[in-house]
Design a protein around this motif. Structure first.
Motif, short mmCIF file in Angstrom:
data_model
loop_
_atom_site.label_atom_id
_atom_site.label_comp_id
_atom_site.label_asym_id
_atom_site.label_seq_id
_atom_site.Cartn_x
_atom_site.Cartn_y
_atom_site.Cartn_z
N GLU A 102 0.83 -1.19 0.00
CA GLU A 102 0.00 0.00 0.00
C GLU A 102 0.87 1.25 0.00
O GLU A 102 2.03 1.24 0.43
CB GLU A 102 -0.98 -0.02 1.17
CG GLU A 102 -0.32 -0.11 2.54
CD GLU A 102 -1.32 -0.22 3.65
OE1 GLU A 102 -1.58 0.80 4.30
OE2 GLU A 102 -1.84 -1.33 3.88
N ASN A 103 0.31 2.32 -0.52
CA ASN A 103 1.08 3.55 -0.71
C ASN A 103 1.72 4.08 0.57
O ASN A 103 2.83 4.60 0.53
CB ASN A 103 0.21 4.63 -1.34
CG ASN A 103 -0.05 4.36 -2.81
OD1 ASN A 103 0.43 3.38 -3.38
ND2 ASN A 103 -0.80 5.24 -3.44
N ASP A 104 1.03 3.95 1.70
CA ASP A 104 1.59 4.45 2.96
C ASP A 104 2.91 3.76 3.28
O ASP A 104 3.85 4.40 3.76
CB ASP A 104 0.61 4.24 4.11
CG ASP A 104 -0.59 5.17 4.04
OD1 ASP A 104 -0.56 6.14 3.25
OD2 ASP A 104 -1.57 4.92 4.78
N LYS A 105 3.00 2.47 3.01
CA LYS A 105 4.24 1.75 3.28
C LYS A 105 5.34 2.17 2.32
O LYS A 105 6.49 2.30 2.71
CB LYS A 105 4.01 0.25 3.23
CG LYS A 105 3.20 -0.26 4.40
CD LYS A 105 3.10 -1.76 4.38
CE LYS A 105 2.30 -2.23 5.59
NZ LYS A 105 2.25 -3.69 5.66
N VAL A 106 4.98 2.37 1.06
CA VAL A 106 5.97 2.83 0.07
C VAL A 106 6.51 4.19 0.51
O VAL A 106 7.72 4.42 0.51
CB VAL A 106 5.34 2.93 -1.34
CG1 VAL A 106 6.31 3.58 -2.32
CG2 VAL A 106 4.93 1.55 -1.84
N VAL A 107 5.62 5.08 0.88
CA VAL A 107 6.01 6.42 1.32
C VAL A 107 6.90 6.34 2.56
O VAL A 107 7.91 7.04 2.66
CB VAL A 107 4.77 7.31 1.57
CG1 VAL A 107 5.15 8.61 2.29
CG2 VAL A 107 4.08 7.62 0.25
N SER A 108 6.57 5.45 3.48
CA SER A 108 7.37 5.29 4.69
C SER A 108 8.79 4.82 4.36
O SER A 108 9.77 5.36 4.88
CB SER A 108 6.69 4.29 5.64
OG SER A 108 7.49 4.07 6.78
N VAL A 109 8.91 3.83 3.49
CA VAL A 109 10.23 3.33 3.08
C VAL A 109 11.01 4.44 2.40
O VAL A 109 12.20 4.65 2.67
CB VAL A 109 10.07 2.10 2.14
CG1 VAL A 109 11.37 1.77 1.43
CG2 VAL A 109 9.57 0.90 2.93
N LEU A 110 10.35 5.16 1.50
CA LEU A 110 11.03 6.24 0.78
C LEU A 110 11.44 7.37 1.72
O LEU A 110 12.53 7.93 1.58
CB LEU A 110 10.14 6.76 -0.35
CG LEU A 110 9.97 5.81 -1.54
CD1 LEU A 110 8.86 6.31 -2.46
CD2 LEU A 110 11.28 5.64 -2.29
N ASN A 111 10.58 7.72 2.66
CA ASN A 111 10.94 8.78 3.61
C ASN A 111 12.11 8.37 4.49
O ASN A 111 12.96 9.19 4.84
CB ASN A 111 9.73 9.20 4.46
CG ASN A 111 9.04 10.41 3.88
OD1 ASN A 111 9.68 11.35 3.42
ND2 ASN A 111 7.73 10.41 3.92
N ASP A 112 12.18 7.08 4.82
CA ASP A 112 13.32 6.58 5.58
C ASP A 112 14.62 6.77 4.78
O ASP A 112 15.62 7.26 5.30
CB ASP A 112 13.11 5.11 5.95
CG ASP A 112 14.17 4.60 6.90
OD1 ASP A 112 14.49 5.30 7.88
OD2 ASP A 112 14.68 3.49 6.65
N SER A 159 5.99 11.91 -3.69
CA SER A 159 4.83 12.66 -4.17
C SER A 159 3.96 11.79 -5.08
O SER A 159 2.73 11.83 -4.99
CB SER A 159 5.29 13.90 -4.93
OG SER A 159 5.93 14.79 -4.05
N LYS A 160 4.60 11.00 -5.95
CA LYS A 160 3.86 10.11 -6.85
C LYS A 160 2.96 9.16 -6.07
O LYS A 160 1.85 8.85 -6.50
CB LYS A 160 4.83 9.32 -7.72
CG LYS A 160 4.15 8.31 -8.61
CD LYS A 160 5.14 7.50 -9.42
CE LYS A 160 4.41 6.42 -10.20
NZ LYS A 160 5.34 5.62 -10.99
N TYR A 161 3.45 8.70 -4.92
CA TYR A 161 2.68 7.75 -4.11
C TYR A 161 1.81 8.44 -3.06
O TYR A 161 1.34 7.81 -2.12
CB TYR A 161 3.60 6.70 -3.50
CG TYR A 161 4.02 5.69 -4.55
CD1 TYR A 161 3.21 4.59 -4.85
CD2 TYR A 161 5.19 5.85 -5.27
CE1 TYR A 161 3.56 3.69 -5.84
CE2 TYR A 161 5.55 4.95 -6.27
CZ TYR A 161 4.73 3.88 -6.54
OH TYR A 161 5.07 2.99 -7.54
N GLY A 162 1.62 9.76 -3.23
CA GLY A 162 0.67 10.48 -2.39
C GLY A 162 1.19 10.89 -1.03
O GLY A 162 0.40 11.24 -0.16
N GLY A 163 2.49 10.86 -0.86
CA GLY A 163 3.06 11.20 0.45
C GLY A 163 3.63 12.60 0.50
O GLY A 163 3.68 13.32 -0.48
N GLU A 164 4.06 12.94 1.67
CA GLU A 164 4.70 14.23 1.94
C GLU A 164 6.14 13.94 2.37
O GLU A 164 6.37 13.22 3.33
CB GLU A 164 3.94 14.93 3.07
CG GLU A 164 4.32 16.36 3.30
CD GLU A 164 3.89 17.28 2.15
OE1 GLU A 164 4.63 18.23 1.89
OE2 GLU A 164 2.84 17.04 1.53
#
Length: 147
Positions: free
Chosen positions: A2-12, A59-64
């Protein structure tokens, strides 16, 4: 994934790139050896560039995108060790940068081993890991700088 997990990995990864960029800038300011200074400046720029690539995917995956360096974490401690090495000279800075690059490469490897990471994220992570590994090899080739 899910996008939240992708964003979390990327933010890390983004935060760790912020840490590395800051560490390399500090190393470049403190080191005497000209080739290492140039290497550190180039790696600081690479980590800055990596950050922009990561931000685009966040951003593509809807994160900040997260802002700033981490307060905790292994790579942060590595860059603090580099800062502490400044007191003992170029060799200690060099040794800590080798250790930091190895940890960075391992972190990227862990992300690549995650079987549910989307392909576009894997492609970017793989490209950045290859750059980190190449930089590590280049850094290791300068091992005899103090001779």
């Amino acid at each position: 994934m899910e996008n939240d997990k992708v964003v979390s990995v990327l933010n890390d990864l983004l935060t760790k790139n912020y840490d590395a960029e800051k560490g390399y800038k500090e190393a470049a300011e403190k080191i005497e050896h000209t080739a290492l200074k140039s290497y550190f400046e180039n790696q600081a720029q690479n980590r800055y560039d990596f950050g922009h690539e990561i931000k685009a995917l966040i951003s593509k995956y809807g994160g900040e995108p997260d802002k700033g360096t981490s307060i905790v974490g292994d790579l942060h401690r590595t860059w603090i060790a580099i800062r502490d090495a400044f007191a003992t000279g170029d060799q200690a800075i060099y040794d800590e940068c080798i250790r930091g690059e190895k940890a960075f490469s391992e972190e990227y490897g862990e992300v690549l081993n995650d079987t549910v990471i989307p392909q576009d994220v894997k492609d970017m992570v793989r490209k950045q890991k290859e750059s980190v590994d190449k930089a590590l090899m280049s850094l290791k080739s300068m091992e005899d700088f103090s001779s």
